[in-house]
Design a protein around this motif. Structure first.
Motif, mmCIF file in Angstrom:
data_model
loop_
_atom_site.group_PDB
_atom_site.id
_atom_site.type_symbol
_atom_site.label_atom_id
_atom_site.label_comp_id
_atom_site.label_asym_id
_atom_site.label_seq_id
_atom_site.Cartn_x
_atom_site.Cartn_y
_atom_site.Cartn_z
ATOM 1 N N ALA A 244 0.734 -1.284 0.006
ATOM 2 C CA ALA A 244 0.043 0.195 -0.061
ATOM 3 C C ALA A 244 0.774 1.414 0.174
ATOM 4 O O ALA A 244 0.722 2.238 -0.827
ATOM 5 C CB ALA A 244 -1.164 0.134 1.353
ATOM 6 N N VAL B 26 -12.743 1.958 -7.240
ATOM 7 C CA VAL B 26 -11.775 1.503 -6.089
ATOM 8 C C VAL B 26 -12.557 0.994 -5.001
ATOM 9 O O VAL B 26 -12.163 0.254 -4.332
ATOM 10 C CB VAL B 26 -11.309 3.087 -5.612
ATOM 11 C CG1 VAL B 26 -10.313 3.173 -4.500
ATOM 12 C CG2 VAL B 26 -10.519 3.725 -6.918
ATOM 13 N N ALA B 27 -13.850 1.657 -4.546
ATOM 14 C CA ALA B 27 -14.717 0.932 -3.574
ATOM 15 C C ALA B 27 -14.848 -0.475 -3.689
ATOM 16 O O ALA B 27 -14.899 -1.146 -2.760
ATOM 17 C CB ALA B 27 -15.770 1.648 -3.237
ATOM 18 N N GLY C 227 -11.583 -2.426 -2.953
ATOM 19 C CA GLY C 227 -11.270 -2.667 -1.659
ATOM 20 C C GLY C 227 -12.144 -3.393 -0.695
ATOM 21 O O GLY C 227 -11.922 -4.244 0.216
ATOM 22 N N ASN D 242 -11.933 -7.034 -1.493
ATOM 23 C CA ASN D 242 -10.747 -7.631 -0.657
ATOM 24 C C ASN D 242 -10.897 -7.788 0.722
ATOM 25 O O ASN D 242 -10.410 -8.761 1.377
ATOM 26 C CB ASN D 242 -9.638 -6.564 -0.799
ATOM 27 C CG ASN D 242 -8.245 -7.227 -0.952
ATOM 28 O OD1 ASN D 242 -8.076 -8.624 -1.595
ATOM 29 N ND2 ASN D 242 -7.266 -6.605 -0.339
ATOM 30 N N LEU D 243 -11.806 -6.853 1.548
ATOM 31 C CA LEU D 243 -11.974 -6.765 2.780
ATOM 32 C C LEU D 243 -12.681 -8.086 2.913
ATOM 33 O O LEU D 243 -12.466 -9.034 4.102
ATOM 34 C CB LEU D 243 -12.685 -5.864 3.170
ATOM 35 C CG LEU D 243 -13.209 -5.622 4.676
ATOM 36 C CD1 LEU D 243 -13.094 -4.291 5.208
ATOM 37 C CD2 LEU D 243 -14.379 -6.336 5.081
ATOM 38 N N GLY E 189 -6.647 2.616 -5.776
ATOM 39 C CA GLY E 189 -7.412 1.236 -5.695
ATOM 40 C C GLY E 189 -6.306 0.216 -4.949
ATOM 41 O O GLY E 189 -6.852 -0.579 -3.867
ATOM 42 N N GLU E 190 -5.120 0.297 -5.122
ATOM 43 C CA GLU E 190 -4.115 -0.666 -4.453
ATOM 44 C C GLU E 190 -3.881 -0.127 -2.915
ATOM 45 O O GLU E 190 -4.007 -1.128 -2.149
ATOM 46 C CB GLU E 190 -2.739 -0.659 -5.055
ATOM 47 C CG GLU E 190 -2.632 -1.086 -6.420
ATOM 48 C CD GLU E 190 -3.190 -2.437 -6.726
ATOM 49 O OE1 GLU E 190 -2.905 -3.404 -5.976
ATOM 50 O OE2 GLU E 190 -4.273 -2.622 -7.380
ATOM 51 N N GLY F 121 -6.524 1.186 -1.304
ATOM 52 C CA GLY F 121 -7.732 0.756 -0.600
ATOM 53 C C GLY F 121 -7.635 -0.678 -0.404
ATOM 54 O O GLY F 121 -8.210 -1.066 0.582
ATOM 55 N N MET F 122 -7.285 -1.405 -1.436
ATOM 56 C CA MET F 122 -6.956 -3.029 -1.256
ATOM 57 C C MET F 122 -6.219 -3.362 0.049
ATOM 58 O O MET F 122 -6.622 -4.288 0.816
ATOM 59 C CB MET F 122 -6.820 -3.603 -2.621
ATOM 60 C CG MET F 122 -7.765 -3.690 -3.652
ATOM 61 S SD MET F 122 -7.050 -4.321 -5.106
ATOM 62 C CE MET F 122 -7.392 -6.004 -4.477
ATOM 63 N N ALA G 228 -7.801 -2.390 3.236
ATOM 64 C CA ALA G 228 -9.010 -3.342 3.793
ATOM 65 C C ALA G 228 -8.413 -4.649 4.027
ATOM 66 O O ALA G 228 -8.997 -5.284 4.763
ATOM 67 C CB ALA G 228 -9.919 -3.694 2.272
#
Length: 390
Positions: free
Chosen positions: A55, A212-213, A216, A219-220, A336-337, A339-340, A343
């Motif tokens: 991240a 992006v959401a 994330g 991935n969560l 995006g990365e 956020g992932m 998450a």
């Protein structure tokens, strides 16, 4: 073979090499941390540091990609990952946990290069084939990711033969392979500055924020649901063999079917890809909750979980690419990365707490709720924003 074909082949080779180095470094560091500390409590720290490093280095790779081109940006990330492998070699030689954790954090630079390489494939293949371009690189990464951990045993055997500390050869191999991946990216990936994002980037990000959401939140759900599966399997009487099979099936399902998701997105549009992702993740988490006491039930659930995650990543990545102008993409891809990564850290940390309080079925039920009330509305919004023929 055309120039674009050669570039795409280079991305596949580098992706496979990067996936190998990333997983080899991560698994070896996990085992070394447990050995050095004398307990399993520290085993998760290297993986957490690698996620945080990925991240943290994502904006760096993004910035260099904008200034100097995709190839150089990805090569810089791979070089940082190689430095992480070298530091890890020193860590086992000096028996130093802090150095091992530093090596894992730097390894995140290589991990973020592996992840962002899927967007370089879009520039080669064109945005209309974004789904298949993204998924082809994910499939290549899968090959290396599966091979990496299987190299631990032979490298440890080599350590014994030459008298090196355990896992030294594994870390050294990860270092070399990251450097090879970086060289292939530098030579084969698209070159030339992308340019700074224009003033309209905020407006574009308003639309791309949905993509992006999706990345994330998917991935969560995946990380939180999967993290405690080995513990749950052990709790219900599953042996190490069954745990290994279940985890292996999940990893294979995360990457191998990615081309199917890419085909759905490119052939039928973002909306259909989003529907596949949401439906599969909802089925996976629901089945995990209902069959928490069954090894076979969890096996099917984690397979669906991996495929649902793959569909969400392909769909979210393709949507992000289709909305953003080329000069905007590196910054949005980095978002995006990040956020992932955040998450994943939140999901992994929260999963143990939830299971400790309410059991695994409760954790899986909460995952299903996140899909139903969070991911489904996001995907519905995404499908209305991105036309199928965009």
């Amino acid at each position: 073979m055309s120039l674009n074909d050669r570039r795409l082949a280079a991305l596949w080779v580098a992706g496979a090499a990067g996936g190998l180095a990333q997983t080899l470094l991560g698994v070896a560091a996990t085992l070394v941390a447990a050995e050095m500390a004398g307990n399993a409590g520290t085993a998760g720290f290297p993986q957490a540091l690698q996620v945080l490093g990925a991240a943290g280095f994502a904006p760096v790779v993004s910035r260099w990609s904008s200034r100097t081109g995709r190839g150089i940006g990805l090569a810089i990330g791979a070089t940082v990952g190689a430095a992480g492998g070298a530091v890890s070699v020193a860590a086992v030689a000096l028996h130093s946990v802090p150095l091992l954790l530093l090596g894992s954090f730097l390894g995140g630079g290589g991990a973020t290069a592996v992840a962002l390489a899927r967007y370089a494939a879009v520039e080669v293949g064109g945005h209309r084939g974004a789904g298949r371009a993204v998924s082809s690189v994910l499939a290549a990464v899968a090959v290396g990711a599966v091979v990496g951990p299987n190299l631990l045993a032979p490298t440890v055997h080599l350590d014994r033969l030459v008298g090196l500390p355990r896992f030294s050869t594994g870390f050294l191999l990860a270092t070399v392979v990251f450097l090879v991946a970086g060289a292939v990216w530098a030579i084969g990936a698209p070159r030339g500055a992308i340019g700074p994002a224009p003033a309209g980037v905020r407006w574009a990000f308003g639309r791309s924020a949905f993509a992006v959401a999706v990345l994330g939140l998917a991935n969560l759900v995946m990380v939180a649901t999967m993290t405690m599966v080995p513990v749950q399997l052990h709790h219900i009487g599953g042996g190490l063999g069954s745990i290994g099979i279940v985890v292996g099936v999940h990893i294979a399902a995360m990457f191998a079917p990615a081309p199917i998701s890419g085909w759905v997105v490119d052939r039928f549009g973002i909306g259909h890809g989003a529907a596949v992702a949401c439906g599969t993740l909802l089925a996976a988490t629901s089945l995990a909750a209902l069959s928490a006491g069954s090894v076979w039930g969890l096996l099917v659930a984690v397979a669906l979980l991996g495929f649902g995650w793959s569909a969400a990543v392909v769909t979210g990545s393709a949507a992000l690419v289709r909305w953003a102008r080329p000069e905007e993409r590196p910054r949005l891809e980095a978002a995006g990365e990040v956020g992932m990564g955040v998450a994943a850290a939140v999901g992994g940390a929260a999963s143990g707490l939830v299971v400790g309080v309410g059991g695994y079925a409760t954790l899986a039920t909460l995952g299903a709720a996140c899909v139903a009330v969070g991911l489904v509305p996001l995907c519905l919004r995404l499908s209305t924003l991105v036309p199928a023929d965009a």
